[in-house]
Design an enzyme around this catalytic site. Structure first.
Site, PDB file in Angstrom:
ATOM      1  N   SER A  96      -0.960  -3.779  10.217  1.00  0.00           N
ATOM      2  CA  SER A  96      -0.692  -4.757   9.164  1.00  0.00           C
ATOM      3  C   SER A  96       0.614  -5.491   9.443  1.00  0.00           C
ATOM      4  O   SER A  96       1.593  -4.884   9.890  1.00  0.00           O
ATOM      5  CB  SER A  96      -0.577  -4.050   7.815  1.00  0.00           C
ATOM      6  OG  SER A  96      -1.770  -3.358   7.531  1.00  0.00           O
ATOM      7  N   ASP A 144      -8.920  -9.823   9.522  1.00  0.00           N
ATOM      8  CA  ASP A 144      -8.426  -8.480   9.186  1.00  0.00           C
ATOM      9  C   ASP A 144      -9.422  -7.358   9.477  1.00  0.00           C
ATOM     10  O   ASP A 144      -9.007  -6.276   9.866  1.00  0.00           O
ATOM     11  CB  ASP A 144      -8.046  -8.437   7.702  1.00  0.00           C
ATOM     12  CG  ASP A 144      -7.180  -7.238   7.335  1.00  0.00           C
ATOM     13  OD1 ASP A 144      -6.286  -6.883   8.133  1.00  0.00           O
ATOM     14  OD2 ASP A 144      -7.391  -6.656   6.263  1.00  0.00           O
ATOM     15  N   ARG A 178       2.107 -12.222  -0.524  1.00  0.00           N
ATOM     16  CA  ARG A 178       0.787 -12.543   0.042  1.00  0.00           C
ATOM     17  C   ARG A 178       0.196 -13.821  -0.544  1.00  0.00           C
ATOM     18  O   ARG A 178       0.588 -14.273  -1.611  1.00  0.00           O
ATOM     19  CB  ARG A 178      -0.178 -11.389  -0.280  1.00  0.00           C
ATOM     20  CG  ARG A 178       0.226 -10.041   0.312  1.00  0.00           C
ATOM     21  CD  ARG A 178      -0.330  -9.869   1.680  1.00  0.00           C
ATOM     22  NE  ARG A 178       0.194  -8.688   2.376  1.00  0.00           N
ATOM     23  CZ  ARG A 178      -0.390  -8.179   3.447  1.00  0.00           C
ATOM     24  NH1 ARG A 178      -1.499  -8.717   3.931  1.00  0.00           N
ATOM     25  NH2 ARG A 178       0.145  -7.147   4.069  1.00  0.00           N
ATOM     26  N   TYR A 215      -1.844  -3.487  -6.696  1.00  0.00           N
ATOM     27  CA  TYR A 215      -1.506  -4.219  -5.481  1.00  0.00           C
ATOM     28  C   TYR A 215      -2.605  -4.196  -4.413  1.00  0.00           C
ATOM     29  O   TYR A 215      -3.164  -3.121  -4.115  1.00  0.00           O
ATOM     30  CB  TYR A 215      -0.196  -3.668  -4.862  1.00  0.00           C
ATOM     31  CG  TYR A 215       0.144  -4.517  -3.678  1.00  0.00           C
ATOM     32  CD1 TYR A 215       0.770  -5.738  -3.874  1.00  0.00           C
ATOM     33  CD2 TYR A 215      -0.298  -4.185  -2.410  1.00  0.00           C
ATOM     34  CE1 TYR A 215       0.972  -6.584  -2.813  1.00  0.00           C
ATOM     35  CE2 TYR A 215      -0.096  -5.035  -1.345  1.00  0.00           C
ATOM     36  CZ  TYR A 215       0.541  -6.235  -1.555  1.00  0.00           C
ATOM     37  OH  TYR A 215       0.717  -7.082  -0.512  1.00  0.00           O
ATOM     38  N   ARG A 266       0.840  -1.188   0.000  1.00  0.00           N
ATOM     39  CA  ARG A 266       0.000   0.000   0.000  1.00  0.00           C
ATOM     40  C   ARG A 266       0.878   1.241   0.000  1.00  0.00           C
ATOM     41  O   ARG A 266       1.940   1.267   0.607  1.00  0.00           O
ATOM     42  CB  ARG A 266      -0.895   0.033   1.243  1.00  0.00           C
ATOM     43  CG  ARG A 266      -2.150  -0.808   1.120  1.00  0.00           C
ATOM     44  CD  ARG A 266      -3.008  -0.732   2.355  1.00  0.00           C
ATOM     45  NE  ARG A 266      -2.346  -1.333   3.500  1.00  0.00           N
ATOM     46  CZ  ARG A 266      -1.744  -0.664   4.466  1.00  0.00           C
ATOM     47  NH1 ARG A 266      -1.723   0.669   4.456  1.00  0.00           N
ATOM     48  NH2 ARG A 266      -1.156  -1.286   5.460  1.00  0.00           N
ATOM     49  N   CYS A 321       1.453  -7.747  11.685  1.00  0.00           N
ATOM     50  CA  CYS A 321       1.846  -7.968  13.090  1.00  0.00           C
ATOM     51  C   CYS A 321       1.236  -9.258  13.636  1.00  0.00           C
ATOM     52  O   CYS A 321       1.119  -9.416  14.857  1.00  0.00           O
ATOM     53  CB  CYS A 321       1.430  -6.794  13.955  1.00  0.00           C
ATOM     54  SG  CYS A 321       2.440  -5.328  13.701  1.00  0.00           S
ATOM     55  N   LYS A 369      -9.590  -2.452   2.138  1.00  0.00           N
ATOM     56  CA  LYS A 369      -9.278  -1.296   2.972  1.00  0.00           C
ATOM     57  C   LYS A 369     -10.082  -0.059   2.539  1.00  0.00           C
ATOM     58  O   LYS A 369     -10.526   0.721   3.383  1.00  0.00           O
ATOM     59  CB  LYS A 369      -7.776  -1.012   2.960  1.00  0.00           C
ATOM     60  CG  LYS A 369      -6.944  -2.209   3.449  1.00  0.00           C
ATOM     61  CD  LYS A 369      -7.277  -2.585   4.870  1.00  0.00           C
ATOM     62  CE  LYS A 369      -6.814  -3.953   5.324  1.00  0.00           C
ATOM     63  NZ  LYS A 369      -5.456  -4.143   5.724  1.00  0.00           N
ATOM     64  N   HIS A 401     -10.123  -2.410  11.999  1.00  0.00           N
ATOM     65  CA  HIS A 401      -9.039  -3.238  11.459  1.00  0.00           C
ATOM     66  C   HIS A 401      -8.739  -4.349  12.462  1.00  0.00           C
ATOM     67  O   HIS A 401      -7.715  -4.309  13.150  1.00  0.00           O
ATOM     68  CB  HIS A 401      -7.818  -2.333  11.231  1.00  0.00           C
ATOM     69  CG  HIS A 401      -6.721  -2.955  10.432  1.00  0.00           C
ATOM     70  ND1 HIS A 401      -5.404  -2.580  10.557  1.00  0.00           N
ATOM     71  CD2 HIS A 401      -6.736  -3.917   9.493  1.00  0.00           C
ATOM     72  CE1 HIS A 401      -4.659  -3.286   9.724  1.00  0.00           C
ATOM     73  NE2 HIS A 401      -5.442  -4.106   9.068  1.00  0.00           N
TER      74      HIS A 401
HETATM   75  O1  SAT Z   1      -2.502  -4.406   1.294  1.00  0.00           O
HETATM   76  S1  SAT Z   1      -3.589  -4.660   2.244  1.00  0.00           S
HETATM   77  O2  SAT Z   1      -4.087  -3.403   2.799  1.00  0.00           O
HETATM   78  O3  SAT Z   1      -4.670  -5.363   1.591  1.00  0.00           O
HETATM   79  C1  SAT Z   1      -3.041  -5.639   3.545  1.00  0.00           C
HETATM   80  C2  SAT Z   1      -2.637  -4.853   4.729  1.00  0.00           C
HETATM   81  O4  SAT Z   1      -1.753  -3.995   4.630  1.00  0.00           O
HETATM   82  O5  SAT Z   1      -3.195  -5.070   5.827  1.00  0.00           O
HETATM   83 MN    MN Z   2      -4.846  -5.438   7.382  1.00  0.00          MN
END
Ligand code: SAT
Ligand code: MN
Length: 584
Positions: free
Chosen positions: A248, A275, A367, A197, A69, A250, A206, A226
């Site tokens: 993210s 998530d 991922r 991405y 991101r 963690c 998100k 989140h």
């Molecule tokens: O790239 S995403 O936002 O889908 C995953 C994340 O950073 O939690």
């Molecule tokens: Mn996330």
């Protein structure tokens, strides 16, 4: 095609702007997916993995500048700058329509425009919401098919209404100079261009479920968070539901799918989500959570039989891997995977990898995308339209120092303060420096669609709507000793902390009052079968005066950024903490 004229009209309008060669409505069917996969294989944007050991698994390599991101290119385009607040980038709607709109002019010439209706949340849930993503990326379509309920469930939920989030996405030319992720919360629109991405491009996740969702949640009286959602089942068979917010990368996915250690094997964890949680006050005065997603978009590196055996078994079929390495057996591989280093592999960019330790084989933010139903620990309740009742909410950060393994907030308002002052070391999930401590309230800094101070006020106000609010906790699995060694083994052993939390919720479980909250009393954390001695728990649970006094100064500085919008209750909380520290 759709029988909803508001939807049809919007799609036609977009078509006139982006000028595609063809428009295709997606229904999420297997046939449609097969055709898309064949197309991507032929184009070379997807690679087939070993069909014997990884049936229906594919690898996608994203552009090397498009691997996470991009928070600096993400904008909240509310009409008033103050409504976006100091933690968001703001652009006026007019400027965004001009600057970003320009990039969509004719951007799909020579491409197919896919129209993807999707439902966030279980079919038939009053809490579910519809979005439609228009995209020119078949990879995005294939991922959205896993991550959301695509096609019919969305159109049925929408009916003839106009209540859907309008998402427009184009790969554009993938140049970071012409990359924007713009949100118009007042009109529930998302414009994303220049990235293929994850969180930049899978707009249901998100952008919709958190940024637009949080704005809508405040208007309508619910929370878009989140957070993972898990069920903790005791040996007696009762299940307690817990939601937990971590930044993210963690370990949210690992915690959501935790497998108890040997000595605790009569306990069980059920996964509801890994998530995102949408949480509503129920008629009984409790807080109910649904998982708006239908799949997991998890971090691959570090995933192994030790850290997440459930993930390992769900990753054997029907998976899209992004930016992992491949071995000579054409199997996916990443740092921290089980077994030996592969002798030969191709790295995430498709180049020959030299296992000399200099370069990573998989990208640190590589991922997997996998349907939630494939998870062995998926909860029976995960598609319950009412959601699951939440008894405890955990805030967690990655902090080498300062914060103890676990503590409980004194009150709801104190818990909101604890969430609001969360901090964590940055990870590879976003571009930028890794390992820097930054404030990340409720793990929502990158995802809150409005002024963070107003968001805290909304959290504080939720208490009035909950006769039985969840208890609020903070955890830190990542505390280290002066030599840098982790003090807590983590992973499956985190169950012990969840058990203490359950005890506290049930009015059992002993605790010591410290200036920052209640920490476990000696003997109240189950350590049976663990090589952490009661003495070693000292540094893990300690609350040190001087560093916490620094923290108070730091929090005051941070809060000052929010000016008069900072809720008075939070200003009072920091004063009270300061006094408790002085008295201690
Ligand atoms: O790239 S995403 O936002 O889908 C995953 C994340 O950073 O939690
Ligand atoms: Mn996330």
């Amino acid at each position: 095609m759709s029988t909803n004229d508001k939807l049809s009209r919007w799609v036609e309008e977009v078509e006139r702007t982006v000028c595609p060669d063809e428009v295709r409505w997606c229904d999420g069917s297997d046939e449609e997916n097969d055709r898309l996969i064949q197309l991507m294989l032929a184009e070379g944007t997807l690679h087939i993995l070993n069909p014997r050991t990884y049936p229906d698994c594919y690898l996608h390599r994203s552009h090397p500048t498009d691997v996470a991101r991009t928070e600096h290119l993400t904008f909240i385009c509310a009409s008033q700058k103050e409504d976006a607040g100091p933690t968001n980038n703001w652009m006026s709607p007019a400027e965004a329509r001009e600057r970003v709109g320009k990039l969509f002019q004719g951007c799909m010439k020579g491409r197919v425009m896919y129209v993807v209706p999707y439902l966030m949340g279980p079919t038939g849930s009053p809490y579910s919401r519809v979005g439609v993503e228009i995209t020119d990326s078949p990879y995005v379509v294939a991922n959205m098919r896993i991550m959301t309920r695509m096609g019919r469930p969305a159109l049925d939920h929408l009916g003839t209404g106009a209540n859907f989030v309008r998402g427009l996405h184009s790969l554009g030319d993938l140049s970071p100079e012409r990359r924007f992720i713009a949100h118009f919360p007042e009109t529930r629109e998302i414009w994303s261009v220049g990235s293929g991405y994850g969180g930049n491009a899978l707009l249901g996740k998100k952008c919709h479920a958190l940024r637009i969702g949080s704005w809508t949640g405040r208007q309508e009286g619910w929370l878009a968070e989140h957070m993972l959602i898990l069920g903790l089942e005791s040996p007696a068979g009762d299940v307690m539901y817990i939601a937990a917010a971590f930044p993210s990368a963690c370990g949210k996915t690992n915690l959501a799918m935790l497998v108890p250690p040997r000595s605790q094997e009569r306990w069980k964890i059920w996964t509801v989500g890994d998530d995102i949680a949408w949480m509503h006050p129920g008629d009984d005065g409790r807080l109910y959570a649904i998982n708006p997603e239908a799949g997991f978009f998890g971090v691959a590196p570090g995933t192994s039989a030790k850290t997440n055996p459930n993930a390992m078994s769900m990753l054997k079929r029907n998976v899209i891997f992004t930016n992992v390495a491949v071995t000579e057996r054409n199997e996916p591989w990443w740092e921290g995977a089980d077994g030996e280093l592969p002798r030969r592999a191709m790295d995430w960019q498709g180049k020959r990898w030299l296992s000399d330790g200099k370069e990573k084989a998989a990208h640190p933010n590589s991922r997997f995308t996998v349907p939630a139903r494939q998870c062995p620990s998926i909860s029976r309740e995960w598609e319950n339209p009412r959601g699951v009742p939440i008894s405890a909410i955990i805030f967690g950060g990655r902090r080498a120092r300062l914060t103890p393994l676990v503590f409980e907030a004194f009150t709801w308002s104190h818990g909101v303060f604890v969430g609001a002052t969360m901090a964590s070391e940055t990870t590879a999930a976003a571009t930028g420096a890794v390992g820097v401590v930054r404030r990340d309230p409720m793990a929502m800094v990158p995802f809150c669609g409005y002024n963070m101070a107003d968001y805290w006020a909304h959290w504080l106000a939720m208490a009035r709507r909950l006769r039985h609010p969840p208890k609020l906790f903070h955890v830190n699995w990542f505390r280290r000793d002066p030599s840098g060694k982790f003090l807590w083994p983590g992973y499956g052993e985190n169950l012990r902390v969840l058990r203490w939390i359950r005890d506290r919720v049930q009015g059992r479980g002993e605790a010591v009052e410290t200036p920052i909250g209640f920490v476990p009393a000696a003997g109240s954390l189950e350590l049976d079968g663990l090589d952490v001695t009661p003495a070693a728990l000292g540094p893990l649970l300690s609350v040190e005066q001087e560093p916490w006094k620094d923290e108070v100064r730091n929090v005051k500085e941070y809060f000052a950024k929010f000016g008069s919008r900072l809720p008075a209750a939070l200003a009072a909380e920091v004063e009270e903490l300061s006094q408790r520290l002085r008295k201690a």
